[in-house]
Design a protein around this motif. Structure first.
Motif, PDB file in Angstrom:
ATOM      1  N   ASN A 154       0.854  -1.194   0.000  1.00  0.00           N
ATOM      2  CA  ASN A 154       0.000   0.000   0.000  1.00  0.00           C
ATOM      3  C   ASN A 154       0.886   1.239   0.000  1.00  0.00           C
ATOM      4  OD1 ASN A 154      -2.060  -1.799   2.213  1.00  0.00           O
ATOM      5  ND2 ASN A 154      -2.690  -1.148   0.188  1.00  0.00           N
ATOM      6  N   GLY A 155       0.560   2.169  -0.881  1.00  0.00           N
ATOM      7  CA  GLY A 155       1.309   3.432  -0.906  1.00  0.00           C
ATOM      8  C   GLY A 155       2.602   3.381  -1.699  1.00  0.00           C
ATOM      9  N   ALA A 156       2.880   2.251  -2.376  1.00  0.00           N
ATOM     10  CA  ALA A 156       4.144   2.119  -3.124  1.00  0.00           C
ATOM     11  C   ALA A 156       4.190   3.043  -4.335  1.00  0.00           C
ATOM     12  CB  ALA A 156       4.353   0.672  -3.553  1.00  0.00           C
ATOM     13  N   GLY A 157       3.020   3.417  -4.846  1.00  0.00           N
ATOM     14  CA  GLY A 157       2.987   4.338  -5.995  1.00  0.00           C
ATOM     15  C   GLY A 157       2.365   3.736  -7.252  1.00  0.00           C
ATOM     16  N   LYS A 158       1.647   2.623  -7.095  1.00  0.00           N
ATOM     17  CA  LYS A 158       1.091   1.919  -8.272  1.00  0.00           C
ATOM     18  C   LYS A 158      -0.030   2.731  -8.938  1.00  0.00           C
ATOM     19  CE  LYS A 158      -0.142  -1.579  -5.737  1.00  0.00           C
ATOM     20  NZ  LYS A 158       0.253  -1.094  -4.397  1.00  0.00           N
ATOM     21  N   THR A 159      -1.003   3.156  -8.136  1.00  0.00           N
ATOM     22  CA  THR A 159      -2.140   3.889  -8.714  1.00  0.00           C
ATOM     23  C   THR A 159      -1.667   5.205  -9.329  1.00  0.00           C
ATOM     24  OG1 THR A 159      -3.638   2.852  -7.155  1.00  0.00           O
ATOM     25  CG2 THR A 159      -4.421   4.870  -8.209  1.00  0.00           C
ATOM     26  N   THR A 160      -0.703   5.844  -8.686  1.00  0.00           N
ATOM     27  CA  THR A 160      -0.139   7.092  -9.226  1.00  0.00           C
ATOM     28  C   THR A 160       0.405   6.841 -10.632  1.00  0.00           C
ATOM     29  OG1 THR A 160       0.444   7.791  -6.995  1.00  0.00           O
ATOM     30  CG2 THR A 160       1.604   8.870  -8.806  1.00  0.00           C
ATOM     31  N   HIS A 219      -3.129  -7.382  -4.940  1.00  0.00           N
ATOM     32  CA  HIS A 219      -2.483  -7.693  -3.654  1.00  0.00           C
ATOM     33  C   HIS A 219      -2.509  -9.196  -3.399  1.00  0.00           C
ATOM     34  CE1 HIS A 219      -1.553  -3.697  -2.309  1.00  0.00           C
ATOM     35  NE2 HIS A 219      -2.782  -3.288  -2.591  1.00  0.00           N
TER      36      HIS A 219
HETATM   37  N1  LIG Z   1      -2.979  13.588  -5.053  1.00  0.00           N
HETATM   38  C1  LIG Z   1      -2.073  13.256  -4.130  1.00  0.00           C
HETATM   39  N2  LIG Z   1      -1.536  14.193  -3.309  1.00  0.00           N
HETATM   40  C2  LIG Z   1      -0.592  13.857  -2.393  1.00  0.00           C
HETATM   41  N3  LIG Z   1      -0.137  12.614  -2.180  1.00  0.00           N
HETATM   42  C3  LIG Z   1      -0.640  11.645  -2.963  1.00  0.00           C
HETATM   43  C4  LIG Z   1      -1.634  11.899  -3.971  1.00  0.00           C
HETATM   44  N4  LIG Z   1      -1.939  10.728  -4.587  1.00  0.00           N
HETATM   45  C5  LIG Z   1      -1.180   9.779  -3.985  1.00  0.00           C
HETATM   46  N5  LIG Z   1      -0.401  10.321  -3.024  1.00  0.00           N
HETATM   47  C6  LIG Z   1       0.567   9.610  -2.176  1.00  0.00           C
HETATM   48  O1  LIG Z   1       1.451   8.901  -3.025  1.00  0.00           O
HETATM   49  C7  LIG Z   1       1.778   7.632  -2.444  1.00  0.00           C
HETATM   50  C8  LIG Z   1       1.479   6.541  -3.432  1.00  0.00           C
HETATM   51  O2  LIG Z   1       0.061   6.377  -3.542  1.00  0.00           O
HETATM   52  P1  LIG Z   1      -0.595   5.342  -4.560  1.00  0.00           P
HETATM   53  O3  LIG Z   1      -2.077   5.484  -4.430  1.00  0.00           O
HETATM   54  O4  LIG Z   1       0.008   5.502  -5.900  1.00  0.00           O
HETATM   55  O5  LIG Z   1      -0.121   3.957  -3.937  1.00  0.00           O
HETATM   56  P2  LIG Z   1      -0.552   2.465  -4.312  1.00  0.00           P
HETATM   57  O6  LIG Z   1       0.735   1.717  -4.531  1.00  0.00           O
HETATM   58  O7  LIG Z   1      -1.515   2.478  -5.434  1.00  0.00           O
HETATM   59  O8  LIG Z   1      -1.231   1.973  -2.980  1.00  0.00           O
HETATM   60  P3  LIG Z   1      -2.516   0.999  -2.722  1.00  0.00           P
HETATM   61  O9  LIG Z   1      -1.997  -0.394  -2.881  1.00  0.00           O
HETATM   62  O10 LIG Z   1      -2.897   1.317  -1.320  1.00  0.00           O
HETATM   63  O11 LIG Z   1      -3.571   1.360  -3.730  1.00  0.00           O
HETATM   64  C9  LIG Z   1       0.982   7.533  -1.138  1.00  0.00           C
HETATM   65  O12 LIG Z   1       1.837   7.895  -0.065  1.00  0.00           O
HETATM   66  C10 LIG Z   1      -0.115   8.552  -1.321  1.00  0.00           C
HETATM   67  O13 LIG Z   1      -0.512   9.094  -0.081  1.00  0.00           O
END
Ligand SMILES: Nc1ncnc2c1ncn2[C@@H]1O[C@H](COP(=O)(O)OP(=O)(O)OP(=O)(O)O)[C@@H](O)[C@H]1O
Length: 247
Positions: free
Chosen positions: A45-51, A199
């Motif tokens: 969680n939070g690794a940056g995948k969705t970003t 996951h």
């Molecule tokens: N719009 C935003 N503004 C500030 N921080 C952000 C924003 N979007 C994401 N983040 C931060 O960037 C980091 C990566 O988030 P992301 O959603 O890409 O993770 P993830 O790997 O998809 O996690 P998950 O498995 O929980 O979906 C997190 O710390 C999140 O809080």
């Protein structure tokens, strides 16, 4: 293991950086994905995948770096990228108060398909899913498993080059997850590239190649077999824990 169809790269990511203020969510990511490949994008969680997925889909701009999807630059040819892809997430839901067929017709029209093509493809798709008899039922009355299988089929109704799946099997039972993966294999066999986050580490074993992200960086990128060998592990679960546990 099924082989990706050709050596053509349909996704090219070169030193992608995404910052939110001082925070770096994607830290110089570089990778390529081939046509017809099933590419697993893993990380805690939070690794940056969705970003990263949002950038690849043209929904968010990179801070630095270059990203090409289906031959188009995601920053400057966003509309062309959007026409070439399908997208489905755990949260993507069809319209609950429309029937199965009404949903397909609606999304088909949004994708710009003709009425004849929508009818032809929806009939084939619903028969393939075993959902043809249910075509006049409201989506709200279907189980989560059926909704997700249908949502995936709708996401590829316009035959995109690439489909992005963000945790598509979250919350569905193991039998339905297996059936969902059968649909993924069918799509990949037809040449659709599948980019998937999950996951469930058993699902990582079904991917052609897997990338594991931690703290915005790519820690590993290889076939599941090579990753297990490289890290001397029996399962992808063990590989994942080795790479993502805080050091
Ligand atoms: N719009 C935003 N503004 C500030 N921080 C952000 C924003 N979007 C994401 N983040 C931060 O960037 C980091 C990566 O988030 P992301 O959603 O890409 O993770 P993830 O790997 O998809 O996690 P998950 O498995 O929980 O979906 C997190 O710390 C999140 O809080």
């Amino acid at each position: 293991m099924r082989k990706a169809e050709s050596s053509m790269d349909v996704i090219k990511v070169d030193k992608l950086v995404k910052k939110f203020g001082d925070f770096t969510a994607n830290d110089h990511l570089s990778f390529q994905v081939k046509k017809g490949e099933i590419f697993g994008f893993l990380g805690a969680n939070g690794a940056g995948k969705t970003t990263a997925i949002k950038i690849l889909c043209g929904l968010s701009a990179p801070t630095e770096g270059r990203v090409e999807v289906a031959g188009f630059d995601v920053e400057h040819q966003t509309e062309k990228v959007k026409k070439s892809i399908g997208y489905m997430s755990q949260k993507f839901s069809l319209y609950e108060d429309l029937t199965v067929f009404e949903n397909i017709r609606l999304f088909g029209a949004i994708y710009g398909l003709s009425a004849g093509l929508i009818r032809e493809r929806s009939e084939r798709m619903l028969k393939n899913l075993g959902l043809y008899e249910q075509r006049n039922r409201l989506i709200g009355n279907l189980s989560l498993g059926w909704k997700q299988k249908l949502a995936f089929s709708v996401a590829i109704l316009h035959r995109p080059q690439i489909v992005f799946l963000d945790e598509p099997t979250s919350g569905v039972d193991p039998v339905t997850r297996r059936q969902f993966w059968e649909l993924i294999y069918q799509a990949a066999a037809e040449g659709i590239t599948v980019f998937i986050t999950t996951h469930y580490l058993d699902e990582a074993e079904y991917c052609d190649r897997v990338t594991i992200m931690a703290d915005g960086k790519i820690e590993a990128l290889e076939t599941p077999r090579k990753l297990k060998k490289q890290f001397d592990c029996e399962t992808m679960n063990e590989v994942f824990l080795k790479l993502t546990r805080p050091h």
